[in-house]
Write an enzyme that holds these catalytic residues in place. Sequence first.
Site, short mmCIF file in Angstrom:
data_model
loop_
_atom_site.label_atom_id
_atom_site.label_comp_id
_atom_site.label_asym_id
_atom_site.label_seq_id
_atom_site.Cartn_x
_atom_site.Cartn_y
_atom_site.Cartn_z
N ARG A 52 2.90 -8.48 13.55
CA ARG A 52 2.18 -7.38 12.91
C ARG A 52 0.95 -7.88 12.16
NH1 ARG A 52 6.31 -4.11 9.38
NH2 ARG A 52 4.61 -2.61 9.21
N ARG A 96 -5.76 2.80 11.59
CA ARG A 96 -5.42 1.40 11.78
C ARG A 96 -6.30 0.76 12.85
NH1 ARG A 96 0.29 1.73 9.99
NH2 ARG A 96 1.08 -0.37 9.64
N ARG A 133 14.58 -3.53 7.97
CA ARG A 133 14.12 -2.88 9.20
C ARG A 133 13.74 -3.92 10.25
NH1 ARG A 133 9.69 0.93 6.56
NH2 ARG A 133 8.39 -0.56 7.66
N LYS A 138 0.81 -1.21 0.00
CA LYS A 138 0.00 0.00 0.00
C LYS A 138 0.85 1.28 0.00
CE LYS A 138 -1.24 -0.29 4.90
NZ LYS A 138 -0.13 -1.22 5.21
N ARG A 141 12.25 -6.82 1.73
CA ARG A 141 12.21 -5.35 1.78
C ARG A 141 13.52 -4.80 2.32
NH1 ARG A 141 6.35 -2.89 3.04
NH2 ARG A 141 7.12 -2.54 5.14
#
Length: 214
Positions: free
Chosen positions: A171, A88, A160, A13, A127
């Site tokens: 998450r 969220r 990260r 997103k 990522r």
Amino acid sequence: MKIIMLGAPGAGKGTQAKMISDKYGIPHISTGDIFRANIKNGTELGKKAKTYMDQGLLVPDELVVDLVVDRVAQDDCAKGYVLDGFPRTIPQAEALDAALEKMGSKVGYAINVEVPDENIVTRMSGRRACVSCGATYHIVHIPPKTEGICDRCGAKLILRDDDKPETVKKRLAVYHEQTQPLIDYYTKQNVLVEVDGTKDMEEVFAAICRILGE
Ligand code: AMP
């Protein structure tokens, strides 16, 4: 054009939000980026947010709502904006609606980028983020020109902490529990639209542009 991006962490997103922002000339507001900038600058907000982020937990609503409400009230947001990573939780969505109503405005589209959980963990381990400017890459889908180095500023790229597999699983659990209810919330408001986030980035973007109709 007031847009909210919904979807699991790693659904893409953020990438789509940037592309929408560039094409339609509206600000891209990423709460994750705002928190990371605060962490980098050593602010009080950054210090508070980091303890939650490192564990894959959401930062408490009271630390994020005012920040976004103030941001969307700024002049450059008059034509629209794309919110990435906010709301969220249901209380965040309700606070946003209440603030927008006061401004005589409302959410136009909530775009849900759908990707099954099993694709997410593999995707996120690829990522990479720049330690200096925060630009994000993917070793397969959006590789930097030179491996391990940021195209934009030349600094080092890292995985990260919140993209590490154990944190990603946490998450995802948090997403299902606290963020997924927003799909119903925006469906009831008749603003929810869905795109298949398993397709490649350009195809997903084309689907979004068809929805936005411009
Ligand atoms: P993101 O880059 O959007 O995936 O956000 C990274 C992390 O920042 C999340 O895992 C949360 O800990 C925190 N965060 C970002 N946006 C919010 C929000 N709207 N509410 C609570 N926590 C947030």
